[in-house]
Design an enzyme around this catalytic site. Structure first.
Site, PDB file in Angstrom:
ATOM      1  N   HIS A  55      45.390  44.704  47.934  1.00 25.61           N
ATOM      2  CA  HIS A  55      44.190  44.259  48.592  1.00 25.61           C
ATOM      3  C   HIS A  55      44.308  45.494  49.830  1.00 25.61           C
ATOM      4  O   HIS A  55      45.175  45.933  50.148  1.00 25.61           O
ATOM      5  CB  HIS A  55      44.321  43.061  49.746  1.00 25.61           C
ATOM      6  CG  HIS A  55      44.696  41.687  48.635  1.00 25.61           C
ATOM      7  ND1 HIS A  55      45.793  41.477  48.118  1.00 25.61           N
ATOM      8  CD2 HIS A  55      43.757  41.038  48.131  1.00 25.61           C
ATOM      9  CE1 HIS A  55      45.875  40.073  47.707  1.00 25.61           C
ATOM     10  NE2 HIS A  55      44.499  39.810  47.559  1.00 25.61           N
ATOM     11  N   ASP A  58      46.391  44.884  52.414  1.00 23.64           N
ATOM     12  CA  ASP A  58      47.933  44.804  52.231  1.00 23.64           C
ATOM     13  C   ASP A  58      48.620  46.282  52.861  1.00 23.64           C
ATOM     14  O   ASP A  58      49.676  46.652  53.186  1.00 23.64           O
ATOM     15  CB  ASP A  58      48.376  44.793  50.617  1.00 23.64           C
ATOM     16  CG  ASP A  58      47.886  43.452  50.131  1.00 23.64           C
ATOM     17  OD1 ASP A  58      47.788  42.566  50.859  1.00 23.64           O
ATOM     18  OD2 ASP A  58      47.780  43.443  48.942  1.00 23.64           O
ATOM     19  N   MET A  89      44.831  48.579  39.799  1.00 25.05           N
ATOM     20  CA  MET A  89      43.851  47.324  40.235  1.00 25.05           C
ATOM     21  C   MET A  89      44.001  47.340  41.627  1.00 25.05           C
ATOM     22  O   MET A  89      44.903  47.385  42.385  1.00 25.05           O
ATOM     23  CB  MET A  89      44.311  46.174  39.821  1.00 25.05           C
ATOM     24  CG  MET A  89      43.400  44.897  39.958  1.00 25.05           C
ATOM     25  SD  MET A  89      44.085  44.178  41.702  1.00 25.05           S
ATOM     26  CE  MET A  89      45.009  42.862  41.052  1.00 25.05           C
ATOM     27  N   GLU A 182      38.743  36.294  39.261  1.00 21.83           N
ATOM     28  CA  GLU A 182      40.011  35.449  39.028  1.00 21.83           C
ATOM     29  C   GLU A 182      39.821  33.819  39.585  1.00 21.83           C
ATOM     30  O   GLU A 182      39.342  33.749  40.674  1.00 21.83           O
ATOM     31  CB  GLU A 182      40.911  35.973  39.795  1.00 21.83           C
ATOM     32  CG  GLU A 182      42.429  35.332  39.908  1.00 21.83           C
ATOM     33  CD  GLU A 182      43.481  35.668  40.672  1.00 21.83           C
ATOM     34  OE1 GLU A 182      43.462  37.036  41.086  1.00 21.83           O
ATOM     35  OE2 GLU A 182      44.402  35.103  40.799  1.00 21.83           O
ATOM     36  N   LYS A 184      40.316  29.794  40.251  1.00 19.22           N
ATOM     37  CA  LYS A 184      41.395  29.230  40.793  1.00 19.22           C
ATOM     38  C   LYS A 184      40.788  27.700  40.976  1.00 19.22           C
ATOM     39  O   LYS A 184      39.673  27.834  41.572  1.00 19.22           O
ATOM     40  CB  LYS A 184      42.009  29.550  41.892  1.00 19.22           C
ATOM     41  CG  LYS A 184      43.279  28.942  42.298  1.00 19.22           C
ATOM     42  CD  LYS A 184      44.068  29.664  43.656  1.00 19.22           C
ATOM     43  CE  LYS A 184      45.012  28.774  44.152  1.00 19.22           C
ATOM     44  NZ  LYS A 184      45.910  29.631  45.259  1.00 19.22           N
ATOM     45  N   GLU A 218      44.875  33.650  35.633  1.00 19.73           N
ATOM     46  CA  GLU A 218      46.347  33.587  36.257  1.00 19.73           C
ATOM     47  C   GLU A 218      47.003  32.194  35.610  1.00 19.73           C
ATOM     48  O   GLU A 218      46.327  31.229  35.689  1.00 19.73           O
ATOM     49  CB  GLU A 218      46.209  33.439  37.857  1.00 19.73           C
ATOM     50  CG  GLU A 218      47.648  33.163  38.369  1.00 19.73           C
ATOM     51  CD  GLU A 218      47.761  33.437  39.775  1.00 19.73           C
ATOM     52  OE1 GLU A 218      47.156  34.264  40.397  1.00 19.73           O
ATOM     53  OE2 GLU A 218      48.700  32.445  40.371  1.00 19.73           O
ATOM     54  N   HIS A 221      47.071  29.032  37.934  1.00 18.79           N
ATOM     55  CA  HIS A 221      45.882  28.558  38.310  1.00 18.79           C
ATOM     56  C   HIS A 221      45.370  27.672  37.363  1.00 18.79           C
ATOM     57  O   HIS A 221      44.651  26.320  37.358  1.00 18.79           O
ATOM     58  CB  HIS A 221      44.770  29.896  38.767  1.00 18.79           C
ATOM     59  CG  HIS A 221      45.078  30.596  39.874  1.00 18.79           C
ATOM     60  ND1 HIS A 221      44.409  31.608  40.495  1.00 18.79           N
ATOM     61  CD2 HIS A 221      46.004  30.351  40.854  1.00 18.79           C
ATOM     62  CE1 HIS A 221      44.944  32.202  41.414  1.00 18.79           C
ATOM     63  NE2 HIS A 221      46.088  31.472  41.499  1.00 18.79           N
ATOM     64  N   ASP A 246      47.109  37.937  35.376  1.00 18.44           N
ATOM     65  CA  ASP A 246      48.070  37.629  36.442  1.00 18.44           C
ATOM     66  C   ASP A 246      49.160  36.486  35.710  1.00 18.44           C
ATOM     67  O   ASP A 246      48.707  35.431  35.454  1.00 18.44           O
ATOM     68  CB  ASP A 246      47.402  36.691  37.870  1.00 18.44           C
ATOM     69  CG  ASP A 246      46.719  37.929  38.615  1.00 18.44           C
ATOM     70  OD1 ASP A 246      46.792  39.120  38.380  1.00 18.44           O
ATOM     71  OD2 ASP A 246      46.421  37.407  39.693  1.00 18.44           O
ATOM     72  N   ASP A 256      49.870  25.937  44.823  1.00 20.70           N
ATOM     73  CA  ASP A 256      50.021  27.285  44.025  1.00 20.70           C
ATOM     74  C   ASP A 256      51.371  27.874  44.454  1.00 20.70           C
ATOM     75  O   ASP A 256      51.582  28.272  45.178  1.00 20.70           O
ATOM     76  CB  ASP A 256      48.834  27.942  44.485  1.00 20.70           C
ATOM     77  CG  ASP A 256      48.919  29.281  43.995  1.00 20.70           C
ATOM     78  OD1 ASP A 256      49.195  29.442  42.786  1.00 20.70           O
ATOM     79  OD2 ASP A 256      48.279  30.223  44.422  1.00 20.70           O
ATOM     80  N   ASP A 258      53.269  30.074  42.310  1.00 22.15           N
ATOM     81  CA  ASP A 258      53.397  31.573  42.122  1.00 22.15           C
ATOM     82  C   ASP A 258      54.826  31.749  41.613  1.00 22.15           C
ATOM     83  O   ASP A 258      55.444  32.710  42.444  1.00 22.15           O
ATOM     84  CB  ASP A 258      52.988  32.284  43.233  1.00 22.15           C
ATOM     85  CG  ASP A 258      51.271  32.350  43.339  1.00 22.15           C
ATOM     86  OD1 ASP A 258      50.542  32.210  42.605  1.00 22.15           O
ATOM     87  OD2 ASP A 258      50.922  32.612  44.487  1.00 22.15           O
ATOM     88  N   ASP A 288      51.714  38.364  39.338  1.00 28.20           N
ATOM     89  CA  ASP A 288      51.051  37.691  40.836  1.00 28.20           C
ATOM     90  C   ASP A 288      51.983  36.596  41.172  1.00 28.20           C
ATOM     91  O   ASP A 288      51.451  35.455  41.163  1.00 28.20           O
ATOM     92  CB  ASP A 288      49.495  37.374  40.762  1.00 28.20           C
ATOM     93  CG  ASP A 288      49.104  36.996  42.023  1.00 28.20           C
ATOM     94  OD1 ASP A 288      49.831  37.260  43.080  1.00 28.20           O
ATOM     95  OD2 ASP A 288      48.105  36.579  42.121  1.00 28.20           O
TER      96      ASP A 288
HETATM   97  C1  GLT Z   1      46.337  35.631  46.428  1.00 27.81           C
HETATM   98  C2  GLT Z   1      46.050  34.727  45.264  1.00 27.81           C
HETATM   99  C3  GLT Z   1      46.134  35.311  43.814  1.00 27.81           C
HETATM  100  C4  GLT Z   1      45.119  36.661  43.888  1.00 27.81           C
HETATM  101  C5  GLT Z   1      45.402  37.522  44.939  1.00 27.81           C
HETATM  102  C6  GLT Z   1      44.269  38.458  44.630  1.00 27.81           C
HETATM  103  S1  GLT Z   1      45.435  37.093  46.441  1.00 27.81           S
HETATM  104  O1  GLT Z   1      47.632  35.837  46.524  1.00 27.81           O
HETATM  105  O2  GLT Z   1      46.881  33.620  45.377  1.00 27.81           O
HETATM  106  O3  GLT Z   1      46.018  34.504  42.908  1.00 27.81           O
HETATM  107  O4  GLT Z   1      45.377  36.985  42.601  1.00 27.81           O
HETATM  108  O5  GLT Z   1      43.089  38.290  45.499  1.00 27.81           O
HETATM  109 MN    MN Z   2      46.331  35.937  41.107  1.00 21.92          MN
HETATM  110 MN    MN Z   3      48.511  31.864  42.416  1.00 19.06          MN
END
Ligand code: GLT
Ligand code: MN
Ligand code: MN
Length: 387
Positions: A55, A58, A89, A182, A184, A218, A221, A246, A256, A258, A288
């Site tokens: 980003h 970042d 990206m 993306e 979510k 993702e 998500h 992702d 979430d 991750d 991600d």
């Molecule tokens: C954030 C989000 C991710 C996205 C990122 C891109 S930011 O961490 O949870 O899933 O991919 O903006």
């Molecule tokens: Mn993501």
């Molecule tokens: Mn996520």
């Protein structure tokens, strides 16, 4: 026997925000110190990654002067060059600043929508300077907690107008970005617009330049929404819209998480890897995800190594699956063709007449066992390492 050590040819990428995650959550402060971007580049290169994504903020903190920005970018580019990493990206932080608390492109405040465009264009300039070809748009704040403001249809229109604007900007500047939406379902908003891959694909068809837009699905998500990630990715591939991906993991029904790729749902991860490999997905495989909040820096690198290693192990399993005679025989038995009937399912007036006139043995069709229990058990045994 492969050693499962990645190389840049495997095209694994991480976000600065992933290995740079300091372990903050809504209830607790950071548990790890922040690591500088050039150091993250050096460590990722050492582990065999291909690239690093970011980003705008970042790398360049909000409010940095032009001179500060240029110095930061220069040092970062030097680190990329020194360690042979690329930036495939880039994306915009449209979620941290309180200005975006009720949305960015879908804020009910026209000034916020304009600021979101302004910030994204600057971030696109930065991404282009770093060589990024894919631009991700994660609309984390594009949603609502309450719908009393009555903006649902307006919000979709504002979102569309913003995406059309940014696509034009990219083309006029000669950046040639491919945009990846993306989806979510929720978090940080209660209900996020375009919550699933299917929603995003439907929306893309309404844009001025649908050819410039695809998706960045993702794993976590779709899983949060109770949906199958391999199914979502298959639909994106079928539509020619898998512009980026992702990879991570997630328990259904949780926040979430991750998690490290493959950590929670290794079987779904296997079918995902098999899908990507079988269909020749050539883009970056972006993790991600982040190390558990319990971890120190050593845990961060164990996490990053683990994501890539699990992908490579599952890729090898997919190869074994394709070469396993018993599994392949079971798949052949599962898929039935009929030389007399199959041609009739290509439409012509004559075929339609013939198909309507055909008499089916319904009882036989319903009685057939497709062998999926045995096939799935073979798959499990292969994954568990006893085949
Ligand atoms: C954030 C989000 C991710 C996205 C990122 C891109 S930011 O961490 O949870 O899933 O991919 O903006
Ligand atoms: Mn993501
Ligand atoms: Mn996520």
């Amino acid at each position: 026997m492969t050693s499962y050590v990645p190389t840049p040819a495997d095209k694994f990428t991480f976000g600065l925000w992933t290995v740079g995650n300091v372990g903050r959550d809504p209830f607790g402060e950071a548990t790890r110190p922040a690591l500088r971007a050039p150091y993250l580049v050096q460590r990722l290169a050492g582990l065999g990654a291909y690239g690093v994504n970011l980003h705008d903020n970042d790398l360049v903190p909000a409010g940095a002067s032009a001179a500060q920005r240029d110095a930061i970018v220069r040092e970062f580019r030097q680190a990329l060059a020194d360690h042979g990493l690329v930036v495939p990206m880039a994306t915009t932080n449209l979620f941290t600043d309180p200005a975006f608390k009720d949305g960015a492109f879908t804020s009910a405040d026209a000034r916020v929508r304009a600021y979101a465009l302004h910030k994204t264009m600057h971030a696109m300039d930065l991404g282009a300077e770093l060589g990024a070809g894919t631009y991700v748009l994660w609309g984390g704040r594009e949603g609502t907690e309450v719908d009393a403001g009555g903006k649902l249809l307006d919000a979709l229109g504002w979102f569309r107008d913003s995406l059309n604007y940014l696509a034009e900007y990219s083309e006029v500047q000669g950046y040639g970005y491919r945009f990846a939406l993306e989806p979510k379902p929720n978090e940080p908003r209660a209900d996020i617009f375009l919550p699933t891959v299917g929603s995003a694909l439907g929306f893309i068809a309404t844009l001025d330049r649908p050819d410039l837009f695809g998706v960045n699905p993702e794993f976590a998500h779709e899983t949060m929404a109770g949906l199958s990630f391999p199914h979502a990715v298959a639909q994106a591939i079928d539509a020619g819209k898998l512009f980026h991906i992702d990879l991570n993991d997630q328990k259904m029904g949780r926040f979430d998480q991750d998690l490290r790729f493959g950590a929670e749902n290794p079987k779904a991860a296997f079918f995902l890897v098999k899908l990507l490999e079988d269909t020749g997905y050539a883009g970056p495989k972006h993790f991600d995800a982040h190390a558990l909040r319990t971890e120190d820096e050593a845990g961060v690198w164990a996490f990053a190594r683990g994501c890539m290693r699990t992908y490579l192990i599952l890729r090898e399993k997919a190869r074994q699956f394709a070469q396993d005679p018993e599994i392949q025989a079971a798949i052949s038995a599962y898929r039935v063709e009929d030389p007399a009937l199959t041609p009739l399912t290509t439409f012509s007036a004559a075929n339609a007449q013939a198909l309507k006139a055909h008499t089916f043995d319904r009882a036989a069709l319903g009685a057939r066992g497709p062998g999926l229990e045995a096939l799935d058990q073979l798959t499990m045994e292969l994954l568990l390492g006893v085949r």
